[in-house]
Motif scaffolding. Structure first.
Motif, short mmCIF file in Angstrom:
data_model
loop_
_atom_site.label_atom_id
_atom_site.label_comp_id
_atom_site.label_asym_id
_atom_site.label_seq_id
_atom_site.Cartn_x
_atom_site.Cartn_y
_atom_site.Cartn_z
N VAL A 175 0.85 -1.19 0.00
CA VAL A 175 0.00 0.00 0.00
C VAL A 175 0.88 1.24 0.00
O VAL A 175 1.92 1.28 0.68
CB VAL A 175 -0.92 0.01 1.25
CG1 VAL A 175 -1.67 1.32 1.38
CG2 VAL A 175 -1.90 -1.16 1.18
N LEU A 176 0.49 2.25 -0.76
CA LEU A 176 1.21 3.51 -0.77
C LEU A 176 0.64 4.42 0.31
O LEU A 176 -0.57 4.65 0.36
CB LEU A 176 1.06 4.17 -2.14
CG LEU A 176 2.17 5.13 -2.62
CD1 LEU A 176 3.50 4.40 -2.72
CD2 LEU A 176 1.79 5.73 -3.96
N VAL A 177 1.51 4.93 1.18
CA VAL A 177 1.10 5.85 2.25
C VAL A 177 1.80 7.18 2.03
O VAL A 177 3.04 7.25 2.01
CB VAL A 177 1.46 5.30 3.64
CG1 VAL A 177 1.05 6.28 4.73
CG2 VAL A 177 0.77 3.95 3.87
N MET A 178 1.00 8.24 1.84
CA MET A 178 1.56 9.56 1.56
C MET A 178 1.18 10.55 2.66
O MET A 178 0.00 10.67 3.00
CB MET A 178 1.07 10.03 0.19
CG MET A 178 1.59 9.17 -0.95
SD MET A 178 0.84 9.51 -2.55
CE MET A 178 -0.72 8.64 -2.39
N LYS A 179 2.18 11.21 3.19
CA LYS A 179 1.95 12.21 4.23
C LYS A 179 1.57 13.53 3.59
O LYS A 179 2.30 14.05 2.74
CB LYS A 179 3.22 12.37 5.08
CG LYS A 179 3.67 11.08 5.75
CD LYS A 179 5.04 11.23 6.39
CE LYS A 179 5.54 9.88 6.93
NZ LYS A 179 6.92 9.97 7.44
N TYR A 180 0.43 14.05 4.02
CA TYR A 180 -0.15 15.26 3.44
C TYR A 180 -0.51 16.19 4.58
O TYR A 180 -0.70 15.75 5.72
CB TYR A 180 -1.38 14.87 2.61
CG TYR A 180 -2.16 16.00 1.99
CD1 TYR A 180 -1.60 16.79 1.01
CD2 TYR A 180 -3.49 16.23 2.36
CE1 TYR A 180 -2.34 17.81 0.42
CE2 TYR A 180 -4.23 17.25 1.79
CZ TYR A 180 -3.65 18.04 0.82
OH TYR A 180 -4.37 19.05 0.24
N GLU A 181 -0.60 17.48 4.29
CA GLU A 181 -0.82 18.45 5.37
C GLU A 181 -2.11 18.21 6.16
O GLU A 181 -2.18 18.53 7.35
CB GLU A 181 -0.83 19.87 4.80
CG GLU A 181 -1.88 20.11 3.74
CD GLU A 181 -1.78 21.49 3.11
OE1 GLU A 181 -2.75 21.89 2.43
OE2 GLU A 181 -0.74 22.15 3.30
N LYS A 182 -3.10 17.59 5.53
CA LYS A 182 -4.36 17.32 6.23
C LYS A 182 -4.41 15.91 6.83
O LYS A 182 -5.40 15.55 7.47
CB LYS A 182 -5.54 17.51 5.28
CG LYS A 182 -5.73 18.95 4.84
CD LYS A 182 -6.97 19.09 3.98
CE LYS A 182 -7.20 20.53 3.56
NZ LYS A 182 -8.42 20.69 2.72
N LEU A 184 -2.81 11.52 6.40
CA LEU A 184 -2.27 10.50 5.50
C LEU A 184 -3.24 10.18 4.36
O LEU A 184 -4.46 10.16 4.54
CB LEU A 184 -1.99 9.22 6.28
CG LEU A 184 -1.01 9.31 7.45
CD1 LEU A 184 -0.93 7.97 8.17
CD2 LEU A 184 0.36 9.77 7.00
N VAL A 185 -2.67 9.93 3.19
CA VAL A 185 -3.44 9.49 2.03
C VAL A 185 -2.99 8.08 1.69
O VAL A 185 -1.80 7.83 1.47
CB VAL A 185 -3.23 10.42 0.83
CG1 VAL A 185 -3.97 9.89 -0.39
CG2 VAL A 185 -3.69 11.84 1.16
N LEU A 186 -3.93 7.13 1.66
CA LEU A 186 -3.63 5.73 1.37
C LEU A 186 -4.10 5.38 -0.03
O LEU A 186 -5.24 5.68 -0.40
CB LEU A 186 -4.34 4.81 2.37
CG LEU A 186 -3.68 4.53 3.72
CD1 LEU A 186 -3.39 5.81 4.48
CD2 LEU A 186 -4.55 3.60 4.55
N LEU A 187 -3.22 4.76 -0.81
CA LEU A 187 -3.57 4.25 -2.13
C LEU A 187 -3.45 2.73 -2.08
O LEU A 187 -2.38 2.19 -1.81
CB LEU A 187 -2.65 4.84 -3.20
CG LEU A 187 -3.08 4.65 -4.65
CD1 LEU A 187 -4.44 5.30 -4.90
CD2 LEU A 187 -2.04 5.24 -5.61
N ILE A 188 -4.58 2.05 -2.34
CA ILE A 188 -4.69 0.61 -2.10
C ILE A 188 -5.08 -0.10 -3.40
O ILE A 188 -5.91 0.39 -4.16
CB ILE A 188 -5.74 0.33 -1.01
CG1 ILE A 188 -5.35 1.03 0.30
CG2 ILE A 188 -5.90 -1.16 -0.77
CD1 ILE A 188 -6.40 0.94 1.38
#
Length: 275
Positions: A175-182, A184-188
């Motif tokens: 899974v891709l986990v991206m740290k964003y200002e609001k 975490l964004v998960l791409l599954i």
């Protein structure tokens, strides 16, 4: 952050893109270009990327969520077209033989290539079973256990691990986990262990709010009771954006729309998510 859906099961009526039972995203974030899964048909994957004007030729990374044919079909066509100037991140379990039974007939649903195909093309392959860091704000997470309450139901899929047949709940999904200002964004890719199993592991690893979850939930093969329970989990969470596709299924889609219409949306081929 920009996430473009290169291919998915469906598409808008007026779209000139191809769709198929498969999934592929192109992520542009934190100075990196990442291909996440490559669909089923390599030609469709490459043609859609060209029509969408995506610079996949200069991708920094390719991440494969798991070893099924509908997520990995474009890997070899990509390398044969554009070369190997990228890093491939996979869990080593992607090479397990994978199949389902149609009556007594065993149907192969694994990847259309093997380790030797990557080695022959000198693909820079990173095997990751835990956390692989791409940049300061991007990680690839792998190795999921089944949540005791939200473990995915048996969907009749099998794999062979060290020659032994076993039910396949895909603990090695990535899974891709991206740290964003609001948050975490998960791409599954497919959530074979259960989408909540994935979310709960990410929550334990990061002391941050999960802002968005995008991708496949594998609820298309789930019972109504399991769908209801999963949708209620999302409803009771503080996840603000929930974009589903591919293996989510119509029944789950209706339930998401009914329960949380302000946070849920459907991802189709060509869909661009910018946050």
């Amino acid at each position: 952050m920009k996430i473009t859906t290169i291919i998915e099961n469906s598409k808008p009526v007026d779209s000139n893109l191809e769709c198929e039972h498969g999934l592929s995203f192109f992520v542009e974030y934190d100075g990196k270009k990442i291909i996440f899964d490559t669909g089923k048909d390599g030609n469709n994957f490459l043609e859609n990327a060209e029509k969408l004007g995506l610079d996949i030729k200069n991708a920094d990374y390719m991440v494969l969520s798991h070893g099924h044919y509908d997520h990995t079909g474009g890997v070899i066509p990509y390398v044969d077209t554009f070369g190997n100037d990228f890093k491939l991140i996979i869990n080593p379990s992607v090479f397990y033989p994978r199949y389902k039974y149609n009556g007594v007939k065993k149907v192969d649903i694994g990847m259309p290539f093997g380790r030797e195909d990557l080695e022959k093309r000198n693909v820079n392959t990173i095997f990751s079973e835990d956390i692989e860091t791409i940049s300061e704000n991007i990680d690839v997470i792998s190795g999921f256990s089944l949540h005791p309450e939200y473990r995915m139901e048996d969907s009749g899929l099998f794999c062979q691990e060290n020659g032994v047949e076993k039910k396949d709940f895909m603990p090695g999904e990535s899974v891709l986990v991206m740290k964003y200002e609001k948050g975490l964004v998960l791409l599954i890719g497919c959530s074979h262990s259960g989408v909540v199993s994935i979310i709960e592991k990410v929550k334990k690893l990061y002391d941050e709010k999960i802002y968005a979850v995008f991708g496949g939930t594998h609820l298309g093969v789930a019972s109504s009771a399991f769908i209801d329970k999963t949708v209620q989990y999302f409803k009771n969470s503080d996840i603000e954006k929930i974009g589903v596709c591919h293996c989510n299924g119509e029944k789950a889609g209706y339930k998401f729309k009914e329960e949380i219409p302000d946070r849920y949306f459907q991802i189709t081929t060509g869909k661009v998510i910018e946050i």
